[in-house]
Design an enzyme around this catalytic site. Sequence first.
Site, PDB file in Angstrom:
ATOM      1  N   LYS A   9       0.847  -1.207   0.000  1.00 13.91           N
ATOM      2  CA  LYS A   9       0.000   0.000   0.000  1.00 13.91           C
ATOM      3  C   LYS A   9       0.868   1.236   0.000  1.00 13.91           C
ATOM      4  O   LYS A   9       2.052   1.191   0.389  1.00 13.91           O
ATOM      5  CB  LYS A   9      -0.949   0.022   1.199  1.00 13.91           C
ATOM      6  CG  LYS A   9      -0.282   0.050   2.589  1.00 13.91           C
ATOM      7  CD  LYS A   9       0.148   1.432   3.082  1.00 13.91           C
ATOM      8  CE  LYS A   9       0.790   1.406   4.464  1.00 13.91           C
ATOM      9  NZ  LYS A   9       1.613   2.553   4.791  1.00 13.91           N
ATOM     10  N   LEU A  96       5.380   0.461   3.278  1.00 12.80           N
ATOM     11  CA  LEU A  96       4.523  -0.070   2.205  1.00 12.80           C
ATOM     12  C   LEU A  96       3.542  -1.128   2.724  1.00 12.80           C
ATOM     13  O   LEU A  96       2.812  -1.747   1.943  1.00 12.80           O
ATOM     14  CB  LEU A  96       5.394  -0.663   1.083  1.00 12.80           C
ATOM     15  CG  LEU A  96       6.320   0.341   0.390  1.00 12.80           C
ATOM     16  CD1 LEU A  96       7.306  -0.372  -0.535  1.00 12.80           C
ATOM     17  CD2 LEU A  96       5.495   1.360  -0.422  1.00 12.80           C
ATOM     18  N   ASP A 133      -2.437  -1.077  10.451  1.00 10.10           N
ATOM     19  CA  ASP A 133      -2.669  -1.037   8.998  1.00 10.10           C
ATOM     20  C   ASP A 133      -3.379  -2.279   8.471  1.00 10.10           C
ATOM     21  O   ASP A 133      -3.774  -2.311   7.300  1.00 10.10           O
ATOM     22  CB  ASP A 133      -1.326  -0.961   8.244  1.00 10.10           C
ATOM     23  CG  ASP A 133      -0.639   0.370   8.435  1.00 10.10           C
ATOM     24  OD1 ASP A 133      -1.265   1.280   9.009  1.00 10.10           O
ATOM     25  OD2 ASP A 133       0.521   0.491   7.999  1.00 10.10           O
TER      26      ASP A 133
HETATM   27  O1  C5P Z   1      -0.173  -0.542  15.174  1.00  6.64           O
HETATM   28  P1  C5P Z   1       1.228  -0.878  14.849  1.00  6.64           P
HETATM   29  O2  C5P Z   1       1.734  -2.055  15.638  1.00  6.64           O
HETATM   30  O3  C5P Z   1       1.485  -1.042  13.403  1.00  6.64           O
HETATM   31  O4  C5P Z   1       2.088   0.370  15.296  1.00  6.64           O
HETATM   32  C1  C5P Z   1       3.469   0.297  15.505  1.00  6.64           C
HETATM   33  C2  C5P Z   1       3.887   1.486  16.347  1.00  6.64           C
HETATM   34  O5  C5P Z   1       3.770   2.696  15.603  1.00  6.64           O
HETATM   35  C3  C5P Z   1       3.044   1.716  17.582  1.00  6.64           C
HETATM   36  O6  C5P Z   1       3.512   0.991  18.684  1.00  6.64           O
HETATM   37  C4  C5P Z   1       3.191   3.204  17.810  1.00  6.64           C
HETATM   38  O7  C5P Z   1       4.419   3.484  18.429  1.00  6.64           O
HETATM   39  C5  C5P Z   1       3.275   3.756  16.415  1.00  6.64           C
HETATM   40  N1  C5P Z   1       1.977   4.231  15.872  1.00  6.64           N
HETATM   41  C6  C5P Z   1       1.464   5.425  16.350  1.00  6.64           C
HETATM   42  N2  C5P Z   1       0.277   5.873  15.838  1.00  6.64           N
HETATM   43  C7  C5P Z   1      -0.397   5.170  14.893  1.00  6.64           C
HETATM   44  C8  C5P Z   1       0.135   3.956  14.414  1.00  6.64           C
HETATM   45  C9  C5P Z   1       1.334   3.521  14.925  1.00  6.64           C
HETATM   46  O8  C5P Z   1       2.058   6.095  17.203  1.00  6.64           O
HETATM   47  N3  C5P Z   1      -1.540   5.664  14.422  1.00  6.64           N
END
Ligand code: C5P
Length: 282
Positions: A9, A96, A133
């Site tokens: 993406k 991505l 995501d």
């Molecule tokens: O949700 P995911 O595990 O992909 O997110 C990885 C990290 O990216 C989270 O632990 C956070 O630190 C950061 N993040 C964030 N805000 C978001 C998505 C991700 O701060 N909307």
Amino acid sequence: MIKLISPAKINLFLQILHKRNDGYHELASLFQTITLHDILSFTFSEKDQLTCTDPEIPTNDSNLILKAVNLFRHKTNLKFNISIHLEKHIPQKAGLGGGSSNAATTLFALNRLFNDILPLNELASLGSSIGSDVPFFFSDGTAYCTGRGEIIEDVNHLPNKNLWIVKPPEGLATPLIFQNFKISDASKKDPRNVLNGFLTGNPDYFNDLEPAAFIALPALKTLKNELKNKGFETVLMSGSGSAFFCINETEIIDINNFAFVCKTDFLTRTKNNWYEIKKILQ
Ligand code: C5P
């Protein structure tokens, strides 16, 4: 046996609204799947197993594919073991969505193997516990995403664009880029207006995470300038980087001297089917 593609993406725009009390950032972003993809094959077997064409990808329980398998098994109470092979093409730490797409594709594949036992919206909400995501990949491929990225709203498909994906050798870790983000980097726009711009042919490509990524990896800013100097109308970092997507409508630009370069275009999904691709990735 079931074999499915797992697309990458890009974020056509990515706006950070504020930092939340749970540590995540509230965002508004227009996500689009593209034809750059991995291929995943699933076969029932005696024990769970994950193999991958890229030796740098971990194939233990830290891989989001196996997290998805365990989550699906827990949710459905089904007893099964599965052997999965991942043919990797999407670069890692690129913004991505490769890992998230792999997890979403795994949830879709297992569900299909068990005669669609769960509705897609339940798969999407299961996926949100794997990564912010993941739910996006259960949209039709063009979606306005809010919350931490997991609240998805399908929008009309956009006219196709020819894109180049360019990634330097260095990758970026998402948590670090969000940590580096300063609220002064947030663009003060109404994201609904930005979305409407894309839907009415007046796109405004921007990514509020670019300054944070340029601090983490100054070579990225140089790369962006280099790509712009080549003549691309749009050069924008995807997600938390380090890949850029580059758009030029009028002429083909030769950029084969970068670490990872791939010519791609938009991809969408038809209801009840997973993403499908006619041409095979070179
Ligand atoms: O949700 P995911 O595990 O992909 O997110 C990885 C990290 O990216 C989270 O632990 C956070 O630190 C950061 N993040 C964030 N805000 C978001 C998505 C991700 O701060 N909307």
